[in-house]
Design a protein around this motif. Structure first.
Motif, PDB file in Angstrom:
ATOM      1  N   ASP A   7      42.720  57.595  41.788  1.00 46.46           N
ATOM      2  CA  ASP A   7      43.447  58.573  42.601  1.00 46.46           C
ATOM      3  C   ASP A   7      43.615  59.908  41.890  1.00 46.46           C
ATOM      4  O   ASP A   7      44.012  60.901  42.510  1.00 46.46           O
ATOM      5  CB  ASP A   7      44.841  58.026  42.969  1.00 46.46           C
ATOM      6  N   ARG A   8      43.342  59.939  40.603  1.00 41.65           N
ATOM      7  CA  ARG A   8      43.483  61.183  39.836  1.00 41.65           C
ATOM      8  C   ARG A   8      42.450  62.209  40.263  1.00 41.65           C
ATOM      9  O   ARG A   8      41.405  61.877  40.798  1.00 41.65           O
ATOM     10  CB  ARG A   8      43.294  60.904  38.340  1.00 41.65           C
ATOM     11  N   ARG A   9      42.748  63.484  40.002  1.00 42.52           N
ATOM     12  CA  ARG A   9      41.789  64.551  40.228  1.00 42.52           C
ATOM     13  C   ARG A   9      41.696  65.395  38.980  1.00 42.52           C
ATOM     14  O   ARG A   9      42.657  66.069  38.631  1.00 42.52           O
ATOM     15  CB  ARG A   9      42.195  65.401  41.439  1.00 42.52           C
ATOM     16  N   PRO A  10      40.533  65.328  38.271  1.00 44.01           N
ATOM     17  CA  PRO A  10      39.355  64.502  38.593  1.00 44.01           C
ATOM     18  C   PRO A  10      39.622  63.041  38.263  1.00 44.01           C
ATOM     19  O   PRO A  10      40.448  62.743  37.385  1.00 44.01           O
ATOM     20  CB  PRO A  10      38.276  65.082  37.683  1.00 44.01           C
ATOM     21  N   PRO A  11      38.942  62.131  38.939  1.00 45.56           N
ATOM     22  CA  PRO A  11      39.178  60.701  38.702  1.00 45.56           C
ATOM     23  C   PRO A  11      38.672  60.261  37.336  1.00 45.56           C
ATOM     24  O   PRO A  11      37.644  60.745  36.861  1.00 45.56           O
ATOM     25  CB  PRO A  11      38.407  60.022  39.837  1.00 45.56           C
ATOM     26  N   ALA A  12      39.413  59.326  36.721  1.00 47.20           N
ATOM     27  CA  ALA A  12      38.966  58.739  35.458  1.00 47.20           C
ATOM     28  C   ALA A  12      38.257  57.413  35.698  1.00 47.20           C
ATOM     29  O   ALA A  12      37.679  56.835  34.780  1.00 47.20           O
ATOM     30  CB  ALA A  12      40.151  58.533  34.524  1.00 47.20           C
ATOM     31  N   ALA A  13      38.318  56.915  36.936  1.00 45.34           N
ATOM     32  CA  ALA A  13      37.587  55.718  37.358  1.00 45.34           C
ATOM     33  C   ALA A  13      37.130  55.971  38.795  1.00 45.34           C
ATOM     34  O   ALA A  13      37.826  56.633  39.570  1.00 45.34           O
ATOM     35  CB  ALA A  13      38.467  54.481  37.290  1.00 45.34           C
ATOM     36  N   LEU A  14      35.974  55.438  39.135  1.00 46.76           N
ATOM     37  CA  LEU A  14      35.393  55.745  40.436  1.00 46.76           C
ATOM     38  C   LEU A  14      35.963  54.904  41.561  1.00 46.76           C
ATOM     39  O   LEU A  14      35.919  55.306  42.727  1.00 46.76           O
ATOM     40  CB  LEU A  14      33.871  55.602  40.375  1.00 46.76           C
ATOM     41  N   TRP A  15      36.475  53.707  41.239  1.00 47.43           N
ATOM     42  CA  TRP A  15      37.037  52.855  42.278  1.00 47.43           C
ATOM     43  C   TRP A  15      37.862  51.764  41.635  1.00 47.43           C
ATOM     44  O   TRP A  15      37.969  51.698  40.406  1.00 47.43           O
ATOM     45  CB  TRP A  15      35.934  52.287  43.170  1.00 47.43           C
ATOM     46  N   ASN A  16      38.457  50.898  42.448  1.00 40.03           N
ATOM     47  CA  ASN A  16      39.306  49.814  41.960  1.00 40.03           C
ATOM     48  C   ASN A  16      38.668  48.474  42.295  1.00 40.03           C
ATOM     49  O   ASN A  16      38.816  47.981  43.413  1.00 40.03           O
ATOM     50  CB  ASN A  16      40.694  49.912  42.597  1.00 40.03           C
ATOM     51  N   PRO A  17      37.954  47.862  41.339  1.00 41.02           N
ATOM     52  CA  PRO A  17      37.302  46.579  41.612  1.00 41.02           C
ATOM     53  C   PRO A  17      38.238  45.378  41.554  1.00 41.02           C
ATOM     54  O   PRO A  17      37.817  44.257  41.831  1.00 41.02           O
ATOM     55  CB  PRO A  17      36.261  46.496  40.494  1.00 41.02           C
ATOM     56  N   PHE A  18      39.515  45.616  41.194  1.00 40.96           N
ATOM     57  CA  PHE A  18      40.445  44.494  41.028  1.00 40.96           C
ATOM     58  C   PHE A  18      41.416  44.324  42.193  1.00 40.96           C
ATOM     59  O   PHE A  18      42.205  43.375  42.193  1.00 40.96           O
ATOM     60  CB  PHE A  18      41.242  44.669  39.726  1.00 40.96           C
ATOM     61  N   LYS A  19      41.386  45.212  43.174  1.00 40.46           N
ATOM     62  CA  LYS A  19      42.335  45.065  44.273  1.00 40.46           C
ATOM     63  C   LYS A  19      41.990  43.815  45.080  1.00 40.46           C
ATOM     64  O   LYS A  19      40.822  43.433  45.219  1.00 40.46           O
ATOM     65  CB  LYS A  19      42.347  46.307  45.157  1.00 40.46           C
ATOM     66  N   PRO A  20      43.006  43.145  45.625  1.00 37.68           N
ATOM     67  CA  PRO A  20      42.807  41.848  46.296  1.00 37.68           C
ATOM     68  C   PRO A  20      41.854  41.890  47.483  1.00 37.68           C
ATOM     69  O   PRO A  20      41.286  40.872  47.838  1.00 37.68           O
ATOM     70  CB  PRO A  20      44.225  41.459  46.744  1.00 37.68           C
ATOM     71  N   THR A  21      41.677  43.067  48.091  1.00 35.27           N
ATOM     72  CA  THR A  21      40.749  43.169  49.221  1.00 35.27           C
ATOM     73  C   THR A  21      39.295  43.203  48.771  1.00 35.27           C
ATOM     74  O   THR A  21      38.390  43.068  49.588  1.00 35.27           O
ATOM     75  CB  THR A  21      41.053  44.430  50.055  1.00 35.27           C
ATOM     76  N   VAL A  22      39.092  43.380  47.471  1.00 38.32           N
ATOM     77  CA  VAL A  22      37.727  43.401  46.909  1.00 38.32           C
ATOM     78  C   VAL A  22      37.452  42.125  46.122  1.00 38.32           C
ATOM     79  O   VAL A  22      36.428  41.468  46.307  1.00 38.32           O
ATOM     80  CB  VAL A  22      37.528  44.634  45.998  1.00 38.32           C
ATOM     81  N   LEU A  23      38.383  41.770  45.245  1.00 32.74           N
ATOM     82  CA  LEU A  23      38.223  40.618  44.359  1.00 32.74           C
ATOM     83  C   LEU A  23      39.138  39.491  44.814  1.00 32.74           C
ATOM     84  O   LEU A  23      40.313  39.719  45.103  1.00 32.74           O
ATOM     85  CB  LEU A  23      38.579  41.022  42.924  1.00 32.74           C
ATOM     86  N   ASP A  24      38.614  38.290  44.900  1.00 32.99           N
ATOM     87  CA  ASP A  24      39.433  37.134  45.267  1.00 32.99           C
ATOM     88  C   ASP A  24      40.409  36.822  44.141  1.00 32.99           C
ATOM     89  O   ASP A  24      40.001  36.577  43.004  1.00 32.99           O
ATOM     90  CB  ASP A  24      38.552  35.910  45.541  1.00 32.99           C
ATOM     91  N   TRP A  25      41.698  36.815  44.455  1.00 32.98           N
ATOM     92  CA  TRP A  25      42.734  36.448  43.494  1.00 32.98           C
ATOM     93  C   TRP A  25      43.093  34.986  43.688  1.00 32.98           C
ATOM     94  O   TRP A  25      43.002  34.464  44.803  1.00 32.98           O
ATOM     95  CB  TRP A  25      43.969  37.296  43.701  1.00 32.98           C
ATOM     96  N   PRO A  26      43.521  34.297  42.633  1.00 33.53           N
ATOM     97  CA  PRO A  26      44.010  32.915  42.795  1.00 33.53           C
ATOM     98  C   PRO A  26      45.207  32.894  43.729  1.00 33.53           C
ATOM     99  O   PRO A  26      45.877  33.919  43.910  1.00 33.53           O
ATOM    100  CB  PRO A  26      44.403  32.510  41.370  1.00 33.53           C
ATOM    101  N   PRO A  27      45.505  31.746  44.321  1.00 35.15           N
ATOM    102  CA  PRO A  27      46.654  31.653  45.232  1.00 35.15           C
ATOM    103  C   PRO A  27      47.947  32.042  44.543  1.00 35.15           C
ATOM    104  O   PRO A  27      48.110  31.867  43.339  1.00 35.15           O
ATOM    105  CB  PRO A  27      46.666  30.174  45.641  1.00 35.15           C
ATOM    106  N   ASP A  28      48.881  32.585  45.322  1.00 36.61           N
ATOM    107  CA  ASP A  28      50.201  32.944  44.816  1.00 36.61           C
ATOM    108  C   ASP A  28      50.998  31.671  44.569  1.00 36.61           C
ATOM    109  O   ASP A  28      50.535  30.567  44.852  1.00 36.61           O
ATOM    110  CB  ASP A  28      50.906  33.836  45.830  1.00 36.61           C
ATOM    111  N   SER A  29      52.226  31.821  44.058  1.00 40.19           N
ATOM    112  CA  SER A  29      53.069  30.668  43.800  1.00 40.19           C
ATOM    113  C   SER A  29      53.390  29.954  45.099  1.00 40.19           C
ATOM    114  O   SER A  29      53.202  30.475  46.189  1.00 40.19           O
ATOM    115  CB  SER A  29      54.367  31.105  43.103  1.00 40.19           C
TER     116      SER A  29
END
Length: 216
Positions: free
Chosen positions: A82-104
């Motif tokens: 979200d920075r300008r200029p960005p220090a990373a191009l995207w977020n590969p760890f958000k739950p909509t991209v990467l499958d997270w283990p089930p919550d508690s």
């Protein structure tokens, strides 16, 4: 130090609670070491690299703790992209991209719609009401009984593998039994921040008399 690492550590430094900063820093160190070993571009890691990292830590940690590793990385990459200029191009760890283990096993309470509670939290945050923010986030995130949160004892809290756990009476428990539940990261951060400034008491949320819990 690379531009990514410098920006990532600056993002970690924005966390208010010392233990949260330490945990985020530990997770970042593990991810950077993994990326160097696997020759991953930290500023533009692909989804496969994020999945491999998740799978590696899943070999040694419980699923609930794995979530406690993915959440900080998702936060860091969201901040940096979200920075300008960005220090990373995207977020590969958000739950909509990467499958997270089930919550508690304890789900969110459905008595009040989440958007309503989030609006209440936003109002409390705007007023700097740290206690109220912690209370609301705990109620929303854990599904615990209201009085169980209000009477939560400090000695019922446990830091384990970078995650915060609490012994509380949940909606599914009977009698006087207490369940140990994982406190999701956002709620755990709010609680840690409050405890840093809370009056000295055996209770996380003391009343007017510190030896007693607050009334709600």
């Amino acid at each position: 130090m690379t531009p990514f690492e410098s920006a990532a550590r600056a993002a970690v430094a924005t966390r208010l609670a010392k233990r949260t900063r330490e945990h985020y820093g530990h997770v970042l160190d593990r991810w950077i070491a993994f990326a160097v070993e696997e020759k991953v571009d930290l500023a533009d890691p692909n989804e496969e690299a994020a999945a491999r990292f998740r799978n590696r830590i899943a070999e040694e940690l419980k699923s609930s703790t794995v979530r406690g590793y993915l959440a900080p990385l998702s936060f860091i990459y969201r901040r940096l992209s979200d920075r300008r200029p960005p220090a990373a191009l995207w977020n590969p760890f958000k739950p909509t991209v990467l499958d997270w283990p089930p919550d508690s096993k304890i789900g969110r309470t459905e008595q009040v719609a989440a958007p309503v509670v989030e609006a209440m939290i936003a109002a409390a945050e705007g007023e700097g009401a740290l206690r109220d923010v912690a209370l609301l986030r705990l109620l929303l995130a854990t599904g615990a009984r209201r009085m169980s949160i209000v009477t939560l004892r400090r000695d019922g809290l446990r830091e384990r593998d970078g995650a915060l756990w609490a012994r509380v009476k949940t909606k599914g428990s009977g009698g006087a039994d207490l369940d140990e539940v994982l406190i999701p990261e956002e709620a755990a951060t709010a609680l840690r921040v409050w405890l840093e400034v809370a009056p000295k008491s055996p209770f996380a949320f003391p009343g007017r008399k510190p030896e007693k819990s607050m009334d709600l």
